[in-house]
Design a protein around this motif. Sequence first.
Motif, PDB file in Angstrom:
ATOM      1  N   UNK A  19       2.026  25.175   1.370  1.00 40.04           N
ATOM      2  CA  UNK A  19       0.246  25.587   0.552  1.00 40.04           C
ATOM      3  C   UNK A  19       0.050  24.313  -0.351  1.00 40.04           C
ATOM      4  N   UNK A  20      -1.108  23.867  -1.193  1.00 38.01           N
ATOM      5  CA  UNK A  20      -1.526  23.324  -2.005  1.00 38.01           C
ATOM      6  C   UNK A  20      -1.456  24.466  -3.112  1.00 38.01           C
ATOM      7  N   UNK A  21      -1.828  23.648  -4.441  1.00 37.72           N
ATOM      8  CA  UNK A  21      -1.284  24.597  -5.865  1.00 37.72           C
ATOM      9  C   UNK A  21      -3.085  25.696  -5.996  1.00 37.72           C
ATOM     10  N   UNK A  22      -3.544  25.044  -5.502  1.00 37.61           N
ATOM     11  CA  UNK A  22      -4.830  25.809  -5.182  1.00 37.61           C
ATOM     12  C   UNK A  22      -5.689  25.637  -6.497  1.00 37.61           C
ATOM     13  N   UNK A  78       0.962  18.552  -0.982  1.00 43.08           N
ATOM     14  CA  UNK A  78      -0.211  19.271  -0.875  1.00 43.08           C
ATOM     15  C   UNK A  78      -1.150  18.988  -2.653  1.00 43.08           C
ATOM     16  N   UNK A  79      -1.984  17.929  -1.803  1.00 44.09           N
ATOM     17  CA  UNK A  79      -1.984  18.248  -4.046  1.00 44.09           C
ATOM     18  C   UNK A  79      -3.569  18.578  -3.731  1.00 44.09           C
ATOM     19  N   UNK A  80      -4.295  19.875  -4.277  1.00 42.80           N
ATOM     20  CA  UNK A  80      -5.712  20.193  -4.372  1.00 42.80           C
ATOM     21  C   UNK A  80      -6.258  19.942  -5.899  1.00 42.80           C
ATOM     22  N   UNK A  81      -7.353  19.541  -6.264  1.00 42.52           N
ATOM     23  CA  UNK A  81      -8.125  19.160  -6.881  1.00 42.52           C
ATOM     24  C   UNK A  81      -9.268  19.526  -7.127  1.00 42.52           C
ATOM     25  N   UNK A  82     -10.061  20.473  -8.262  1.00 44.19           N
ATOM     26  CA  UNK A  82      -9.235  19.986  -9.378  1.00 44.19           C
ATOM     27  C   UNK A  82      -7.929  21.378  -9.356  1.00 44.19           C
ATOM     28  N   UNK A  83      -7.857  22.070 -10.333  1.00 41.68           N
ATOM     29  CA  UNK A  83      -6.835  23.326 -10.400  1.00 41.68           C
ATOM     30  C   UNK A  83      -7.851  24.432 -10.286  1.00 41.68           C
ATOM     31  N   UNK A  84      -8.792  23.640 -11.485  1.00 40.42           N
ATOM     32  CA  UNK A  84      -9.684  24.768 -10.923  1.00 40.42           C
ATOM     33  C   UNK A  84     -11.346  24.563 -12.044  1.00 40.42           C
ATOM     34  N   UNK A  85     -12.381  24.998 -12.188  1.00 40.83           N
ATOM     35  CA  UNK A  85     -13.349  24.352 -12.493  1.00 40.83           C
ATOM     36  C   UNK A  85     -14.964  25.490 -12.551  1.00 40.83           C
ATOM     37  N   UNK A  86     -15.874  25.524 -13.210  1.00 37.46           N
ATOM     38  CA  UNK A  86     -16.788  26.322 -13.319  1.00 37.46           C
ATOM     39  C   UNK A  86     -17.698  26.484 -11.984  1.00 37.46           C
TER      40      UNK A  86
END
Lengths: 108, 126
Positions: free
Chosen positions: A99-102, A4-12
Motif C-alpha cells: 500500500x501507499x502511505x496515504x 508505493x509513494x503517495x503525494x501529497x501526504x495531506x492537504x486542505x
Amino acid sequence: AIRMTQSPSSFSASTGDRVTITCRASQGISSYLAWYQQKPGKAPKLLIYAASTLQSGVPSRFSGSGSGTDFTLTISCLQSEDFATYYCQQYYSYPHLTFGGGTKVEIK
Amino acid sequence: QVQLQESGPGLVKPSGTLSLTCAVSGGSISSSNWWSWVRQPPGKGLEWIGEIYHSGSTNYNPSLKSRVTISVDKSKNQFSLKLSSVTAADTAVYYCARAITMIVVVITTGPWFDPWGQGTLVTVSS
C-alpha cells in the motif's frame, strides 16, 4: 518489494473543489492498482480497481487514471463526506502486496 | 452481501502469540476468493499480512512470514490469524478482508480487498 509513494501526504481543500491525489510505484505495475477511502475509526472502503474501474456503488465524481508507474485519483467535486484518507495498493507483484502511505484530505 | 467480523483478545503480552478469528457471513468461505488479513498501526498506513484459500493454500508477507500462520475452518465459515513472538511494533488495528481477483482474457489479476471487517485493535503490552 514494490514501494508505493503517495503525494501529497495531506492537504486542505474546500467543498466543491476538484482534487487530485498521486500514487507512484517504484517500478512498473501496468494497471494493477486499487484505491481505498478510509474515514477515522472505520475500515478502508474500495473505490477503484484496475487503476480506473469504479467499484459498484461508488459515486461517479471519483475517477482513477494511470498506468506503469504513475497514477492519480481525482474527485471532481469534493463533498463533505469525501474528507478522509486515501490509499493506493498495488497487486502487480502478487503475493507481495503493498500500500501507499496515504493522503489525508482535510477541510480548508 | 458478504460481511466479515474480527474477534479475539485486545491485549497480548510481549513475546506471546496474537490470535484472531474472522467470521464470514452472507456468503461461503469456500467461494472462489482468497481471504486476507491487513493491519494498521495507530496513526500509520496499511500493511498486508497474508491470505488463505478455502483449500488451505496460503501466501504471506515476506517480512512477517516467519511469525504468521493463517488457517481456515470451513465448518464454521471462518478463518484465523496467529502471529507469534509479538512486540510493541505489532500493536495495530487488524482487519480481515475478502481478496477479489478477476480473470481478464487468460490472466488472473488482483487481489484487491472488498469488503473489510470493522477491525479490532490489538495492543501488545505487559
